[in-house]
Scaffold this active site. Structure first.
Site, PDB file in Angstrom:
ATOM      1  N   ALA A 153      -9.802  35.140  15.416  1.00  0.00           N
ATOM      2  CA  ALA A 153     -11.257  35.110  15.225  1.00  0.00           C
ATOM      3  C   ALA A 153     -11.871  36.511  15.306  1.00  0.00           C
ATOM      4  O   ALA A 153     -12.857  36.810  14.638  1.00  0.00           O
ATOM      5  CB  ALA A 153     -11.887  34.191  16.268  1.00  0.00           C
ATOM      6  N   CYS A 154     -11.268  37.382  16.117  1.00  0.00           N
ATOM      7  CA  CYS A 154     -11.817  38.734  16.305  1.00  0.00           C
ATOM      8  C   CYS A 154     -11.479  39.652  15.133  1.00  0.00           C
ATOM      9  O   CYS A 154     -11.898  40.806  15.111  1.00  0.00           O
ATOM     10  CB  CYS A 154     -11.267  39.331  17.596  1.00  0.00           C
TER      11      CYS A 154
END
Ligand SMILES: Cc1cc2nc3c(=O)[nH]c(=O)nc-3n(C[C@H](O)[C@H](O)[C@H](O)COP(=O)(O)O)c2cc1C
Length: 179
Positions: free
Chosen positions: A156-157
């Protein structure tokens, strides 16, 4: 098949949205699902969603909104299977250290190891490969916790690597032996 009671613990990860799909599927299959949240999981998912998916109150505060007042013990007795999904780096390290400072971690302390306790890790690759996290995972495995693998890929990052939570279908498949 006996209708199974599944204690579904969510901790603070963006993968909470994926966990909702799995809760929905298990409920549709006839499992009775009760959700437990860390306070940080509630930054990622709302109580209304979890209550709607499970049809039951969500346990997230040991000292408020209680039914019997001792859910940290009674939920353990109720559960046939306990699943932590997503399991954050924080909750994994806390469980391995024997810390019980919220609903979720206290339920691990009160767990009856004759029954399955499964965790689906979800985190950034640096948190996952951190020696503290790897040692915690090894310790949990040695105690009989069923630690699911993670997938590799885009996180997600924006980073890429291990630590990505398995897809709901893969977690469901891993639960099959207990259902
Ligand atoms: C947007 C965002 C996403 C996060 N995603 C994760 C994650 O996937 N895995 C993880 O271990 N921590 C993640 N964190 C950090 C945890 O939420 C943090 O360590 C928290 O203390 C976990 O608390 P809990 O384990 O009690 O739920 C994230 C934080 C933010 C702000």
């Amino acid at each position: 098949m006996k209708k199974k009671n599944i204690l579904f613990i969510l901790s603070g990860s963006i993968a909470c949205f994926k966990a909702c799909g799995l809760i929905s599927q298990l409920a549709k299959e006839g499992c009775s699902v009760k959700a437990v949240c860390t306070q940080n999981a509630l930054q990622f998912i709302g109580l209304a969603t979890l209550e709607g998916l499970t049809g039951k109150p969500v346990y997230y505060d040991m000292f408020a909104g209680r039914e019997a007042g001792t859910e940290h013990i009674s939920l353990t007795k109720w559960a046939d299977i306990t699943l932590v999904c997503p399991a954050s780096g924080n909750i994994i390290n806390k469980m391995a250290a024997g810390i019980g400072d919220d609903c979720a971690t206290t339920l691990f302390l009160s767990h009856d190891f004759k029954k399955p306790f499964v965790i689906a890790p979800a985190m950034n690759q640096n948190i996952y490969t951190n020696p503290a996290t790897q040692a915690a995972l090894a310790k949990l495995k040695s105690w009989g916790v069923d630690v699911l693998p993670t997938a590799e890929g885009r996180l997600a990052c924006g980073d890429a690597g291990p630590g990505r939570m398995l897809e709901p279908a893969a977690i469901r498949a891993a639960l099959e032996k207990y259902l």
